[in-house]
Design a protein around this motif. Structure first.
Motif, PDB file in Angstrom:
ATOM      1  N   TRP A 272       0.762  -0.755  -0.085  1.00 26.59           N
ATOM      2  CA  TRP A 272       0.261   0.382   0.097  1.00 26.59           C
ATOM      3  C   TRP A 272       0.835   1.258   0.124  1.00 26.59           C
ATOM      4  CZ3 TRP A 272      -1.279  -4.187   1.600  1.00 26.59           C
ATOM      5  CH2 TRP A 272      -2.998  -5.346   1.179  1.00 26.59           C
ATOM      6  N   ARG A 273       0.573   2.619  -0.326  1.00 29.53           N
ATOM      7  CA  ARG A 273       1.035   4.080  -0.815  1.00 29.53           C
ATOM      8  C   ARG A 273       0.034   4.598  -0.531  1.00 29.53           C
ATOM      9  NH1 ARG A 273       5.322   5.208  -6.182  1.00 29.53           N
ATOM     10  NH2 ARG A 273       2.493   5.380  -7.244  1.00 29.53           N
ATOM     11  N   ASN A 274       0.860   5.795   0.532  1.00 28.49           N
ATOM     12  CA  ASN A 274      -0.519   6.750   0.881  1.00 28.49           C
ATOM     13  C   ASN A 274      -0.851   8.095  -0.138  1.00 28.49           C
ATOM     14  OD1 ASN A 274      -1.075   6.595   3.450  1.00 28.49           O
ATOM     15  ND2 ASN A 274       1.209   6.887   3.899  1.00 28.49           N
ATOM     16  N   GLU A 275      -1.828   8.146  -1.136  1.00 30.32           N
ATOM     17  CA  GLU A 275      -1.484   8.337  -2.445  1.00 30.32           C
ATOM     18  C   GLU A 275      -3.313   9.399  -1.782  1.00 30.32           C
ATOM     19  OE1 GLU A 275      -1.539   6.334  -5.522  1.00 30.32           O
ATOM     20  OE2 GLU A 275       0.116   5.480  -5.673  1.00 30.32           O
ATOM     21  N   ASN A 276      -3.112  10.988  -1.816  1.00 25.20           N
ATOM     22  CA  ASN A 276      -4.162  11.851  -2.458  1.00 25.20           C
ATOM     23  C   ASN A 276      -5.146  11.366  -0.696  1.00 25.20           C
ATOM     24  OD1 ASN A 276      -3.402  12.834  -4.868  1.00 25.20           O
ATOM     25  ND2 ASN A 276      -4.011  11.274  -5.999  1.00 25.20           N
ATOM     26  N   GLY A 277      -4.089  11.411   0.043  1.00 18.20           N
ATOM     27  CA  GLY A 277      -5.023  11.477   1.804  1.00 18.20           C
ATOM     28  C   GLY A 277      -5.611   9.966   1.725  1.00 18.20           C
ATOM     29  N   HIS A 278      -5.565   8.644   1.168  1.00 16.68           N
ATOM     30  CA  HIS A 278      -6.050   7.169   1.321  1.00 16.68           C
ATOM     31  C   HIS A 278      -5.109   6.354   0.807  1.00 16.68           C
ATOM     32  CE1 HIS A 278      -6.462   7.046  -3.016  1.00 16.68           C
ATOM     33  NE2 HIS A 278      -6.596   5.582  -2.697  1.00 16.68           N
ATOM     34  N   LYS A 279      -4.791   5.774   1.479  1.00 17.45           N
ATOM     35  CA  LYS A 279      -3.871   4.351   1.475  1.00 17.45           C
ATOM     36  C   LYS A 279      -4.476   2.984  -0.265  1.00 17.45           C
ATOM     37  CE  LYS A 279      -1.455   3.477   5.268  1.00 17.45           C
ATOM     38  NZ  LYS A 279      -1.028   2.740   6.630  1.00 17.45           N
ATOM     39  N   GLN A 280      -3.449   3.273  -1.458  1.00 19.98           N
ATOM     40  CA  GLN A 280      -3.492   2.757  -2.307  1.00 19.98           C
ATOM     41  C   GLN A 280      -3.329   1.202  -2.710  1.00 19.98           C
ATOM     42  OE1 GLN A 280      -6.110   2.916  -4.719  1.00 19.98           O
ATOM     43  NE2 GLN A 280      -5.529   1.591  -5.251  1.00 19.98           N
ATOM     44  N   PRO A 281      -4.157   0.245  -2.494  1.00 17.11           N
ATOM     45  CA  PRO A 281      -3.353  -1.386  -2.879  1.00 17.11           C
ATOM     46  C   PRO A 281      -3.186  -1.209  -4.144  1.00 17.11           C
ATOM     47  CG  PRO A 281      -5.541  -1.560  -2.760  1.00 17.11           C
ATOM     48  CD  PRO A 281      -5.302  -0.237  -2.231  1.00 17.11           C
ATOM     49  N   TYR A 282      -1.649  -1.622  -4.194  1.00 12.60           N
ATOM     50  CA  TYR A 282      -1.018  -2.002  -5.533  1.00 12.60           C
ATOM     51  C   TYR A 282      -0.526  -4.388  -5.319  1.00 12.60           C
ATOM     52  CZ  TYR A 282       0.005   2.399  -6.842  1.00 12.60           C
ATOM     53  OH  TYR A 282      -0.541   3.557  -7.047  1.00 12.60           O
ATOM     54  N   ARG A 283      -0.886  -4.234  -6.784  1.00 15.87           N
ATOM     55  CA  ARG A 283      -0.302  -5.395  -6.814  1.00 15.87           C
ATOM     56  C   ARG A 283       1.127  -5.966  -7.415  1.00 15.87           C
ATOM     57  NH1 ARG A 283      -3.504  -8.548 -11.994  1.00 15.87           N
ATOM     58  NH2 ARG A 283      -1.741  -6.501 -12.827  1.00 15.87           N
ATOM     59  N   PHE A 284       2.189  -6.713  -6.799  1.00 14.90           N
ATOM     60  CA  PHE A 284       2.985  -6.646  -7.208  1.00 14.90           C
ATOM     61  C   PHE A 284       3.386  -8.034  -7.603  1.00 14.90           C
ATOM     62  CE2 PHE A 284       3.824  -3.499  -4.473  1.00 14.90           C
ATOM     63  CZ  PHE A 284       4.580  -2.869  -5.476  1.00 14.90           C
ATOM     64  N   THR A 285       4.041  -8.736  -8.722  1.00 12.99           N
ATOM     65  CA  THR A 285       4.425  -9.722  -9.793  1.00 12.99           C
ATOM     66  C   THR A 285       5.405  -9.904 -10.763  1.00 12.99           C
ATOM     67  OG1 THR A 285       2.572  -9.242 -11.978  1.00 12.99           O
ATOM     68  CG2 THR A 285       1.544 -10.651 -10.126  1.00 12.99           C
ATOM     69  N   ALA A 286       5.630 -10.774 -11.028  1.00  7.93           N
ATOM     70  CA  ALA A 286       6.807 -11.376 -11.795  1.00  7.93           C
ATOM     71  C   ALA A 286       6.587 -10.830 -13.307  1.00  7.93           C
ATOM     72  CB  ALA A 286       7.544 -12.607 -11.849  1.00  7.93           C
ATOM     73  N   THR A 287       7.867  -9.959 -13.877  1.00  6.55           N
ATOM     74  CA  THR A 287       7.275  -9.439 -15.161  1.00  6.55           C
ATOM     75  C   THR A 287       7.194 -10.713 -15.880  1.00  6.55           C
ATOM     76  OG1 THR A 287       9.757  -9.523 -15.808  1.00  6.55           O
ATOM     77  CG2 THR A 287       9.205  -7.196 -15.161  1.00  6.55           C
ATOM     78  N   ASP A 288       7.424 -11.660 -15.821  1.00  2.00           N
ATOM     79  CA  ASP A 288       7.619 -12.518 -16.975  1.00  2.00           C
ATOM     80  C   ASP A 288       5.875 -13.635 -16.860  1.00  2.00           C
ATOM     81  OD1 ASP A 288       8.104 -13.930 -15.023  1.00  2.00           O
ATOM     82  OD2 ASP A 288       9.641 -15.140 -15.442  1.00  2.00           O
ATOM     83  N   GLN A 289       4.827 -13.199 -15.235  1.00  2.00           N
ATOM     84  CA  GLN A 289       4.494 -13.630 -15.720  1.00  2.00           C
ATOM     85  C   GLN A 289       4.284 -14.879 -14.978  1.00  2.00           C
ATOM     86  OE1 GLN A 289       1.455 -11.811 -14.450  1.00  2.00           O
ATOM     87  NE2 GLN A 289       2.427 -10.318 -15.194  1.00  2.00           N
ATOM     88  N   GLN A 290       5.972 -15.697 -14.707  1.00  3.95           N
ATOM     89  CA  GLN A 290       6.024 -17.073 -13.633  1.00  3.95           C
ATOM     90  C   GLN A 290       5.676 -17.160 -11.935  1.00  3.95           C
ATOM     91  OE1 GLN A 290       7.138 -19.817 -15.613  1.00  3.95           O
ATOM     92  NE2 GLN A 290       6.499 -19.300 -17.122  1.00  3.95           N
ATOM     93  N   ILE A 291       5.281 -17.978 -11.440  1.00  5.25           N
ATOM     94  CA  ILE A 291       5.447 -17.693 -10.037  1.00  5.25           C
ATOM     95  C   ILE A 291       6.174 -17.807  -9.437  1.00  5.25           C
ATOM     96  CG2 ILE A 291       5.212 -20.436  -9.584  1.00  5.25           C
ATOM     97  CD1 ILE A 291       2.669 -20.452  -7.702  1.00  5.25           C
TER      98      ILE A 291
END
Length: 209
Positions: A105-124
């Motif tokens: 999560w990152r603080n943006e415009n007064g609220h916490k915005q969730p982000y999804r992080f994955t591998a660039t090759d989409q591998q597990i």
């Protein structure tokens, strides 16, 4: 840190990527895995890699009935080999936690915005982990190892999970040092606030905005 992640790949793919020697563990896709839950872990055994469920929230093996400490969901890779709580597990009880990615999560415009992080090759991928079985209740518990964030992650959080490819994971189980693993190539996208509530465990959690 790492406090939430997802695992939704097909079971057959897990069996292949982690060279699992048995197929009898229960499995269903998860999109919002949280601390305190039983999570799928891979461990090495004399009969090959095996998968099973371990509670996410590490309790030291020496903890007895009177122990009142707080279970730890993360352990710092830089100090895990020396800390009394972790050093035995670090040398003797390593595990892998398969994942399709994780959330931050990152603080943006007064609220916490969730982000999804994955591998660039989409591998597990797999998080490097350690596990324990304490005297407190004889229940296996685990923690995900974290490291200082790389340049990509720094604007989101100062810590990140030790993310490994399935192949690197095999080396982790064999005792390799974390310095031997290069930083992962990750990509990110803002996702729905549905992931903020741990009761939400549907595909909506990973959908990009």
């Amino acid at each position: 840190m790492c406090g939430r992640y997802m695992l939704y790949t097909e079971k057959e793919y897990l069996l292949h990527m982690f060279d699992l020697s048995h197929h009898d563990f229960l499995y269903e896709p998860r999109y919002n895995i949280a601390p305190g839950q039983d999570i799928l872990c891979v461990v090495a055994s004399s009969k090959g890699n095996r998968a099973g469920y371990i509670k996410w929230g590490f309790v030291p093996e020496w903890a007895g009935e009177g122990w009142s400490g707080k279970p730890l969901i993360n352990a710092r890779i830089e100090t895990a080999a020396e800390k009394a709580s972790f050093k035995h597990s670090f040398s003797q009880r390593r595990c892998l936690i398969p994942a399709n990615g994780f959330y931050e999560w990152r603080n943006e415009n007064g609220h916490k915005q969730p982000y999804r992080f994955t591998a660039t090759d989409q591998q597990i991928v797999a998080f490097a982990g350690i596990w324990s079985k304490s005297n407190k209740d004889n229940h296996a518990t685990c923690a995900i190892l974290t490291k200082e964030s790389d340049s990509f992650m720094q604007s989101y959080h100062h810590r990140m999970p030790l993310v490994l490819s399935a192949k690197q994971g095999q080396d982790w189980l064999k005792g390799w040092n974390f310095e031997d693993f290069p930083d992962p190539r990750l990509e990110t996208a803002a996702v729905s606030s549905a992931v903020n509530n741990t009761r939400n465990d549907t595909v909506e959690c990973i959908q990009t905005l």
